[in-house]
Structures are given as structure tokens and as C-alpha cells.
Design a protein around this motif. Structure first.
Motif, mmCIF file in Angstrom:
data_model
loop_
_atom_site.group_PDB
_atom_site.id
_atom_site.type_symbol
_atom_site.label_atom_id
_atom_site.label_comp_id
_atom_site.label_asym_id
_atom_site.label_seq_id
_atom_site.Cartn_x
_atom_site.Cartn_y
_atom_site.Cartn_z
ATOM 1 N N GLY A 91 0.782 -1.230 0.000
ATOM 2 C CA GLY A 91 0.000 0.000 0.000
ATOM 3 C C GLY A 91 0.809 1.272 0.000
ATOM 4 O O GLY A 91 0.240 2.359 -0.072
ATOM 5 N N LEU A 92 2.140 1.181 0.044
ATOM 6 C CA LEU A 92 2.959 2.388 0.099
ATOM 7 C C LEU A 92 2.850 3.219 -1.167
ATOM 8 O O LEU A 92 2.967 4.442 -1.123
ATOM 9 N N GLU A 93 2.625 2.559 -2.306
ATOM 10 C CA GLU A 93 2.515 3.323 -3.544
ATOM 11 C C GLU A 93 1.278 4.221 -3.522
ATOM 12 O O GLU A 93 1.302 5.342 -4.036
ATOM 13 N N TYR A 94 0.211 3.731 -2.887
ATOM 14 C CA TYR A 94 -1.008 4.539 -2.766
ATOM 15 C C TYR A 94 -0.796 5.681 -1.777
ATOM 16 O O TYR A 94 -1.239 6.810 -2.014
ATOM 17 N N LEU A 95 -0.119 5.384 -0.678
ATOM 18 C CA LEU A 95 0.188 6.414 0.307
ATOM 19 C C LEU A 95 1.088 7.487 -0.288
ATOM 20 O O LEU A 95 0.883 8.690 -0.068
ATOM 21 N N ILE A 141 -7.767 12.036 -5.660
ATOM 22 C CA ILE A 141 -8.667 12.255 -4.525
ATOM 23 C C ILE A 141 -8.050 13.201 -3.505
ATOM 24 O O ILE A 141 -8.704 14.134 -3.015
ATOM 25 N N THR A 142 -6.775 12.994 -3.187
ATOM 26 C CA THR A 142 -6.145 13.759 -2.113
ATOM 27 C C THR A 142 -5.764 15.168 -2.534
ATOM 28 O O THR A 142 -5.858 16.103 -1.736
ATOM 29 N N SER A 143 -5.343 15.338 -3.781
ATOM 30 C CA SER A 143 -4.805 16.622 -4.219
ATOM 31 C C SER A 143 -5.709 17.817 -3.926
ATOM 32 O O SER A 143 -5.239 18.816 -3.368
ATOM 33 N N PRO A 144 -7.005 17.764 -4.252
ATOM 34 C CA PRO A 144 -7.838 18.935 -3.937
ATOM 35 C C PRO A 144 -8.215 19.053 -2.466
ATOM 36 O O PRO A 144 -8.540 20.144 -1.989
ATOM 37 N N MET A 189 -5.623 9.343 4.222
ATOM 38 C CA MET A 189 -6.125 7.974 4.299
ATOM 39 C C MET A 189 -7.310 7.761 3.350
ATOM 40 O O MET A 189 -7.474 6.676 2.788
ATOM 41 N N LEU A 190 -8.131 8.803 3.175
ATOM 42 C CA LEU A 190 -9.248 8.711 2.246
ATOM 43 C C LEU A 190 -8.742 8.418 0.836
ATOM 44 O O LEU A 190 -9.260 7.531 0.147
ATOM 45 N N GLY A 191 -7.709 9.162 0.404
ATOM 46 C CA GLY A 191 -7.133 8.922 -0.909
ATOM 47 C C GLY A 191 -6.490 7.550 -1.012
ATOM 48 O O GLY A 191 -6.662 6.837 -2.021
ATOM 49 N N THR A 192 -5.744 7.161 0.024
ATOM 50 C CA THR A 192 -5.038 5.875 0.023
ATOM 51 C C THR A 192 -6.007 4.706 -0.041
ATOM 52 O O THR A 192 -5.878 3.810 -0.890
ATOM 53 N N ILE A 193 -6.997 4.705 0.849
ATOM 54 C CA ILE A 193 -7.945 3.584 0.927
ATOM 55 C C ILE A 193 -8.823 3.525 -0.321
ATOM 56 O O ILE A 193 -9.054 2.446 -0.885
#
Length: 325
Positions: free
Chosen positions: A73-77, A115-118, A146-150
Motif C-alpha cells: 500500500g505504500l505506492e497509494y500512500l 482524490i487527495t490533491s484537492p 487515508m481517504l485517498g489511500t484507501i
């Protein structure tokens, strides 16, 4: 960074068209001119940069590495954290999203960034600290990442690559053919530039109509939808206030800095902080203009899946916020 674009929009709207400041039409037109200018520049810059990178860098190896190696999951984080340091609204993030897809980055990892950027950036963090304090800011930043990662992990597990549009698949195929040509012919940068620029113009011709339509919708919402329109549905006694706030936020469009003062007003009126933040996440992270931009890249089914997963995660975050705060 784009103060000059705002100055051009102000000059055209107020000095050339002589519209009244604060009027609905003036606000909508100002927003449209500014965002079209900004996003067009971002599109050209990002697509050109990714073209240069792709011409030299073995993107197929990166894709295989991210797809086959267990990074837990590190790539998503990492993609979510990259989103934190890119202070773009949801529509402005789309050019980078296109660049990621063109570069062969797995779709779920790319979604994590989108998801996370904005949602989380230094401007939003600074305003959050001033309005709600350190504790709330930390919880918000962690929850945004975490929202973006999950969400990215969930979307990757759904294996949605086949739901990209034929236009994107053709772009990816052309990108791979061009990279093979660059490898075989050992071209200099000067020789590569015309090929890269041809790719840039091809992508721009395909995307720009959707950019203009999407921003036009955003401008109309920005200028004509009253900020207090949905407040009556977010009362603290309403058990379904969080999902209602999240769903009602989708037709609106703003960045984190623009919506945070509204969140402060909502909280001051007695609306639970978690409900207000869910509303903010819906406005910032999901919007109809963003959907219009993504329509060139994704099929309707993929857009609906993306919006559905993120909406569900935002609703869960809203309820958790209400419990924690």
C-alpha cells in the motif's frame, strides 16, 4: 502562482465587459475565464513534461514494478502524499491524472492522487489551523490522506482499467510506440520535441471541449448557487445529515480555500463539524465539472464507480469526525 490569470479575468470582466463586482454573471464569468486559463496552461505543461519523461524513462518498467511488487500500500500512500504538495482543485488535478495514466501508472495509484490533491494542501492546512485549531487540522489531514489511500486501493482491487475510454487506450498505445521509437533511434532532445509536441496537441484537441464545458458548469454553480442553500438539511438532529451533505455537495464546485469559510459559518450555526467537513470534502473532492473533464478519459460506469467509492469513504469520514470531535 496564477495571480496573473486572475488579473486577466478581472480586467476582462470588470474593465472590458463592465460587469458589476459581486453580481452572479460577473462571478460566473470571472471564474470561467480564470479556470480555463489556468487549466489550459497546466494541461500543456504537464502533458509536455510527461512526454519528455516518457521519451527517456522506461515507463513500462515502472508500471510493472508498481503492478507486480508488493509495496503493501505504500505506492497509494506516496501518491496521496504527492497530492498534498500539489495545491490544485479537483479540475486542476485532472491534467496530472492524464499524465499519470499516460505514463502507465496503475489506475488505483493515480486515483489516490486525484482524490487527495484537492482535499489537502498547504493553503487548506493553514486555514484549518486558524479556524479550527491544531487537533482538528491533524485529524483532517490524516483522514484526507487515508481517504485517498484507501479509495485508491479499493478502486485498484476492482480492476477498472477496461473502463477507460478508447481515446485513452489509443493514447497509451501511441505512447508505447513512441517510446519504442525513441529507444531504437536514439534521438536527441531536439529531434524528440516535435514528436512530443504532436502528442500534446493531440491530447489537447481531445480534452479541451470537455474542459470548457466542465468549467462552464462550475462557473454557473459558483456564480448562481447560494452558499446557504443546503444548510437546512444538515441539522445535527438529522441522522442522515452526513450522507445528505455529501451528496448535495457534488453539484457545487470550489477549492478548499474557497469553501473553508463556508464550513466555519456552518459550524457556527450549530451544524456538527463532521457533517460540515463531509460537505467540504464533497464540494472539493467531487464535482460535476470534474466529472465532465473525466468523461473524455473514463466511461460513465468508471466515473460512477469512482464517485461512489469516494462518496462512501467521505460519509464514513464524516461520521467518524462527529464521533471524535
Amino acid at each position: 502562482m496564477f495571480d496573473w490569470a486572475q488579473a486577466i479575468a478581472d480586467w476582462l470582466v470588470y474593465d472590458i465587459f463592465h460587469l458589476d463586482k459581486g453580481g452572479h454573471l460577473a462571478e460566473a464569468l470571472n471564474f470561467f475565464i480564470y479556470d480555463v486559463t489556468k487549466i489550459s496552461i497546466l494541461l500543456v505543461a504537464v502533458i509536455f513534461f510527461m512526454g519528455v519523461v516518457n521519451s527517456y524513462f522506461p515507463i513500462d518498467r515502472v508500471k510493472n514494478f508498481l503492478s507486480r511488487n508488493k509495496l503493501y500500500g505504500l505506492e497509494y500512500l506516496m501518491a496521496s502524499l504527492f497530492g498534498v504538495v500539489t495545491p490544485f482543485c479537483s479540475c486542476s488535478s485532472v491534467p496530472l491524472f492524464i499524465g499519470f495514466v499516460k505514463g502507465g501508472i496503475p489506475l488505483g495509484v493515480t486515483f489516490a492522487f486525484l482524490i487527495t490533491s484537492p482535499l489537502v494542501n498547504e493553503v487548506a492546512i493553514g486555514l484549518f489551523v486558524g479556524l479550527f485549531g491544531i487537533k482538528t487540522t491533524i485529524i483532517y489531514v490524516v483522514s484526507g490522506v487515508m481517504l485517498g489511500t484507501i479509495s485508491g486501493i479499493i478502486l485498484q482491487k476492482l480492476r477498472l482499467e477496461n473502463l477507460l475510454t478508447p481515446w485513452v487506450k489509443e493514447i497509451l498505445a501511441n505512447s508505447q510506440r513512441e517510446q519504442d521509437k525513441f529507444k531504437n533511434e536514439q534521438l536527441t532532445l531536439r529531434q524528440r520535441l516535435p514528436i512530443i509536441w504532436t502528442e500534446v496537441t493531440t491530447i489537447l484537441k481531445g480534452v479541451m471541449p470537455y474542459v470548457i464545458i466542465g468549467i462552464a458548469i462550475g462557473g454557473l454553480m459558483h456564480g448562481y448557487v447560494p452558499e446557504g442553500f443546503f444548510e437546512q438539511y444538515m441539522d445535527k438532529d438529522n441522522l442522515f445529515a452526513v450522507p445528505i451533505a455529501t451528496i448535495f455537495a457534488i453539484p457545487m464546485y470550489s477549492n478548499a480555500a474557497g469553501i473553508l469559510p463556508v464550513v466555519q459559518v456552518l459550524v457556527a450555526k450549530g451544524i456538527p463539524l463532521g457533517t460540515a467537513i463531509a460537505f467540504m470534502m464533497g464540494v472539493v473532492g467531487l464535482s460535476l465539472p470534474e466529472a465532465m473533464l473525466l468523461k473524455k478519459i473514463m466511461t460513465f460506469k468508471l466515473i460512477a464507480t469512482f464517485f461512489g467509492v469516494v462518496t462512501l469513504c467521505i460519509i464514513i469520514s464524516g461520521y467518524l469526525f462527529n464521533m471524535l470531535l
